[in-house]
Scaffold this active site. Structure first.
Site, PDB file in Angstrom:
ATOM      1  N   LYS A  70       1.198 -11.169 -21.422  1.00  0.00           N
ATOM      2  CA  LYS A  70       1.230 -10.954 -19.942  1.00  0.00           C
ATOM      3  C   LYS A  70       2.253 -11.600 -19.492  1.00  0.00           C
ATOM      4  O   LYS A  70       1.841 -13.012 -19.245  1.00  0.00           O
ATOM      5  CB  LYS A  70      -0.247 -11.129 -19.531  1.00  0.00           C
ATOM      6  CG  LYS A  70      -0.424 -10.500 -17.942  1.00  0.00           C
ATOM      7  CD  LYS A  70      -1.788 -10.650 -17.513  1.00  0.00           C
ATOM      8  CE  LYS A  70      -1.943 -10.252 -16.114  1.00  0.00           C
ATOM      9  NZ  LYS A  70      -3.327 -10.581 -15.879  1.00  0.00           N
ATOM     10  N   LYS A 128       1.907  -5.893 -21.108  1.00  0.00           N
ATOM     11  CA  LYS A 128       2.136  -5.849 -19.703  1.00  0.00           C
ATOM     12  C   LYS A 128       3.055  -6.843 -18.849  1.00  0.00           C
ATOM     13  O   LYS A 128       3.009  -8.084 -19.167  1.00  0.00           O
ATOM     14  CB  LYS A 128       0.540  -6.270 -18.991  1.00  0.00           C
ATOM     15  CG  LYS A 128       0.448  -6.088 -17.580  1.00  0.00           C
ATOM     16  CD  LYS A 128      -1.110  -6.490 -17.250  1.00  0.00           C
ATOM     17  CE  LYS A 128      -1.294  -6.109 -15.745  1.00  0.00           C
ATOM     18  NZ  LYS A 128      -2.757  -6.387 -15.314  1.00  0.00           N
TER      19      LYS A 128
END
Length: 328
Positions: free
Chosen positions: A201, A254
């Protein structure tokens, strides 16, 4: 053979022909729709920076889940907006926490009980300071306390699994959290609950609208000391490898579109089921372009999702899921 014997346009001559030879396909069951659950009753409050996305009370979330089930979506990704926050993020792991109650309500509904429920595991929505871990204060600075945060993150995951979550998805980016969650799930009698790790992330500007939706903006500083530097591809692969070693069952990348190279590299290197998250900023940008008439709405939505699938994502978390499903 070369032109004119070889004419690649032969396989593009009609819609039926293009469909027959299409290499990458999108399916409704591969789309995951995020929901933001808040306290109250009959609440359906639109997020100003994300047209069409709402903060929903539990009763409204159940209605939304019914629509998603009818559309044949793959599942829901649940985020909570508690009425109160504190330094220990106690709402994240409370038995009667907002997401815990939402999970039970959705699972109790006959038309939605088979819908896959993925519970985001993080402290940022529940801490008074908006950070994803506990704060360790020093005389001249503060730090996000990695090791001290792990028991609370693991406790949150176990609580969500006991409430009925089908998958727990840690997004905090603390080192060692996957192993801590795996132990907590096993000790709670939930050894078969999968962990879908947000394994790489990135500290991204594309999360801006989400922080309005989830009321989770940091009250001071930023998250760059624990979320990843967007310049680092090799480090992302190390993060993924460590999470797999600790017991991750699935991966979630992400953001998606600005990091499709990472998605592709991860797919080439690792065999776990992997998703991509088309995050709030990606959604907001496209919505703004649609509002101006600069992009053709339906084609752009499908093309953006197809890019993630082509890069290697097995499933996609997207705020366009409900709108995209009828187009597939």
């Amino acid at each position: 053979m070369s032109f004119p014997a070889t004419r690649l346009r032969r396989l593009r001559s009609s819609a039926a022909m293009r469909s027959l030879v299409r290499e990458t396909r999108l399916e409704r069951s591969a789309l995951i729709y995020p929901l933001f659950i808040c306290e109250g009753e009959g609440v359906r409050r639109e997020v100003s920076s994300m047209p069409g996305v709402f903060n929903l009370s539990i009763d409204e979330a159940v209605k939304e889940a019914e629509q998603c089930a009818e559309l044949g979506l793959g599942g829901l990704l649940l985020f909570g907006i508690p009425s109160e926050k504190d330094e220990q993020a106690s709402g994240a792991y409370a038995n009667d926490g907002i997401v815990q109650r939402a999970i039970r309500a959705i699972k109790a509904n006959r038309s939605t009980r088979e819908l896959l429920l993925i519970a985001d595991v993080c402290l940022c929505e529940y801490t008074a300071n908006g950070h994803c871990g506990l704060i360790e204060q020093h005389h001249d600075h503060y730090e996000i306390a990695n090791d001290a945060s792990l028991p609370l993150i693991a406790k949150t995951a176990a609580s969500l699994a006991l409430a009925g979550a089908d998958i727990v998805a840690p997004s905090d980016m603390m080192d060692g959290r996957v192993a801590a969650i795996r132990r907590a799930l096993d000790e709670a009698g939930k050894p078969n609950t999968p962990i879908m790790s947000y394994a790489s992330k990135f500290a991204s500007a594309f999360y801006g609208p989400f922080r309005e939706a989830a009321d989770s903006a940091p009250q001071f500083g930023d998250r760059r000391s624990y979320q990843m530097d967007g310049a680092n591809r090799r480090e992302a692969l190390r993060e993924i490898a460590e999470d797999i070693e600790e017991g991750a069952d699935m991966l979630l990348m992400k953001p998606a579109m600005p990091y499709l190279d990472i998605v592709r590299e991860a797919r080439d290197r690792f065999d776990l089921p992997m998703g991509a998250y088309q995050v709030s900023g990606e959604y907001a940008m496209l919505q703004a372009a649609f509002a101006k008439g600069w992009l053709e709405r339906e084609r752009t939505i499908v093309e953006s999702l197809l890019a993630m699938r082509r890069a290697g994502a097995d499933f996609i978390v997207t705020y366009f899921a409900k709108e995209a499903a009828p187009l597939l």
